[in-house]
Design a protein around this motif. Structure first.
Motif: not given
Length: 385
Positions: A337-346, A330-333, A324-327
Motif C-alpha cells: 500500500k505504497n509503504i516501502e519496506c526494506r527487508i533483510t534476512v539472517s 534485500k536488493k529491492e524493497p 546470494r539469498l541474503r543479497e
C-alpha cells in the motif's frame, strides 16, 4: 537459455506429458505399421493356401479321371456319355459355394478351346460337350503349354476373384484343363474377417492412448491433492509437516541445511499490521524460491523462519549460496500500500549434515548458526562449526 531454465521447462508436467504422449504415439504407430505389414503378409499367405487347397483338390480329381479313363481321358470323355456324366458328378461334389464355375476344357490342333465337362446343374446355362470356350487372357495357353497350374487374378469390381487352370497330363502331354472360377465372395469374407482384427487392433491402440492420458491426468490430480496438504497456503512453499513426513525420509547421504529468519519481522507486524507481514512473507518466500533448484526444498518452518534443504554443495559453495539469498532478498524493497519496506534476512548454515545422524541434531546446528548471525548484528550469514 541456461541449464537451469532448461531443467525448469523439462520438469513442467505439460512438457513431460507431451513428450511421453509423443513417445507412446510413435511406438503405437510403429506397432500398427508392423501389424499392417503382418496383416498383409497373412492375407497373402491365406490366398496362397486357398489356391494350394484348390490345386490339391484338382490334382486328386485329375488322377481319378486318368484312372477311370485308363489314361485315355480325352477319348473316353468324348465317346462315353455315361462316363462323362459320372465325371461331371465328381465336379459337382467338389464344387462349393465359393466356386462360381467348375469345368473341363480342351484345345484342338487349331488352338481353339471347347468344353468337355461342366458342373452346372442348370440345363439352360450349362455348357455342352464341344461347345466353344472363349479364354480370357493367355494364362490358359501357358497352363496348356507349360503343363503347370496357372492362376489369374481378376480386377476389383468383378464378381470373380481368381480363375485357376489345372492341366490334366497324359504321356507328358496336356490333354485338358480343369478350370475353376473362384467367387469374389471368398476373398471378401476373408478380408472382412481380417479387417475385424485390424479394427480391433486400431481400437486397442486408441484405448491404450486414452487410458494413458486419463491415468496421467489422474496421477497429476491426485499428486496435486496429496501435496496440497504439505503446502503452506500463504507462501506456497512446503510446510513443517512436509519436512517431517516426506523430506526426512529421503535425505541424501550428505546434505546442507539453511535456516533463514526475516529480521525485525515482529516490528513490521506491529507497525504496519499483519496484512503487511503476510505480503512480506509471500515476497521473501518468492525471492528465496527463485534461487533454489528443482532438487532443493524450501520449507516455512514457522512464523518468519524458513528452512532450505540442498545437496551437492561444499562449505564454500553453501556460504556463497546463502550470501546470494541474503543479497537477493534485500536488493529491492517490498511495497505494501505504497509503504516501502526494506527487508533483510539472517541465515544460519549447516553445510556438514549427514543422514546417519539425527535430523533434528543437524537442524539444531543450522539454528545455532542462525542465532549467532542474529547476535552478530543481523543481515548476516553464519556457518556452523
Amino acid at each position: 537459455m541456461s541449464q537451469q531454465e532448461t531443467k525448469n521447462i523439462i520438469s513442467r508436467p505439460i512438457i513431460q506429458f507431451t513428450v511421453l504422449l509423443l513417445i507412446i504415439t510413435f511406438i503405437s504407430i510403429l506397432a500398427y505399421t508392423e501389424y499392417a505389414k503382418t496383416l498383409q503378409k497373412t492375407t497373402h499367405e491365406l490366398n496362397t493356401k486357398i489356391i494350394h487347397l484348390h490345386t490339391e483338390t484338382f490334382s486328386k480329381l485329375s488322377h481319378v479321371y486318368e484312372k477311370d479313363s485308363k489314361c485315355h481321358f480325352l477319348q473316353s470323355v468324348t465317346t462315353n456319355a455315361k462316363l462323362r456324366h459320372n465325371f461331371e458328378d465328381m465336379l459337382r461334389l467338389i464344387r462349393i459355394s465359393t466356386i462360381q464355375n467348375l469345368f473341363v476344357i480342351t484345345k484342338d490342333e487349331d488352338g481353339n478351346y471347347y468344353f468337355l465337362l461342366d458342373s452346372d446343374n442348370n440345363l439352360t446355362t450349362r455348357a455342352n460337350i464341344f461347345e466353344p470356350f472363349s479364354p480370357l487372357g493367355n494364362f490358359w495357353d501357358e497352363a496348356y503349354k507349360q503343363k503347370k497350374v496357372e492362376v489369374f487374378h481378376h480386377k476389383q469390381g468383378t464378381n470373380l476373384w481368381i480363375t485357376i487352370a489345372y492341366p490334366i497330363v497324359e504321356n507328358n502331354q496336356t490333354v485338358a484343363l480343369i478350370g475353376a472360377d473362384i467367387s469374389h465372395n471368398l476373398d471378401l469374407i476373408m478380408q472382412t474377417r481380417l479387417q475385424s482384427f485390424n479394427r480391433f487392433f486400431l481400437w486397442l491402440v486408441i484405448i491404450g492412448l486414452l487410458t494413458f492420458v486419463a491415468h496421467y491426468i489422474l496421477t497429476l490430480y491426485f499428486r496435486k491433492k496429496y501435496y496440497e496438504g504439505y503446502r503452506d497456503p500463504l507462501t506456497n512453499v512446503y510446510n513443517r509437516k512436509y519436512l517431517y513426513d516426506i523430506l526426512i525420509k529421503k535425505l541424501s547421504r550428505r546434505y546442507q541445511l539453511f535456516m533463514v529468519d526475516i529480521d525485525h519481522f515482529k516490528k513490521v507486524n506491529d507497525t504496519y499490521g499483519h496484512d503487511a507481514g503476510d505480503v512480506i512473507l509471500q515476497e521473501v518466500a518468492k525471492r528465496l524460491k527463485s534461487l533454489t533448484r528443482n532438487e532443493d526444498s524450501i520449507i516455512r518452518y514457522g512464523g518468519e523462519e524458513f528452512v532450505i534443504y540442498t545437496t551437492k554443495l561444499n562449505a564454500q559453495q553453501s556460504k556463497a549460496f546463502a550470501e546470494r539469498l541474503r543479497e537477493h532478498v534485500k536488493k529491492e524493497p517490498i511495497y505494501y500500500k505504497n509503504i516501502e519496506c526494506r527487508i533483510t534476512v539472517s541465515i544460519g548454515v549447516n553445510p556438514y549434515a549427514r543422514n546417519e545422524k539425527p535430523f533434528d541434531e543437524m537442524l539444531k546446528k543450522a539454528d545455532e548458526a542462525l542465532y549467532r548471525a542474529k547476535m552478530s548484528g543481523r543481515d548476516r550469514v553464519y556457518l556452523s562449526e
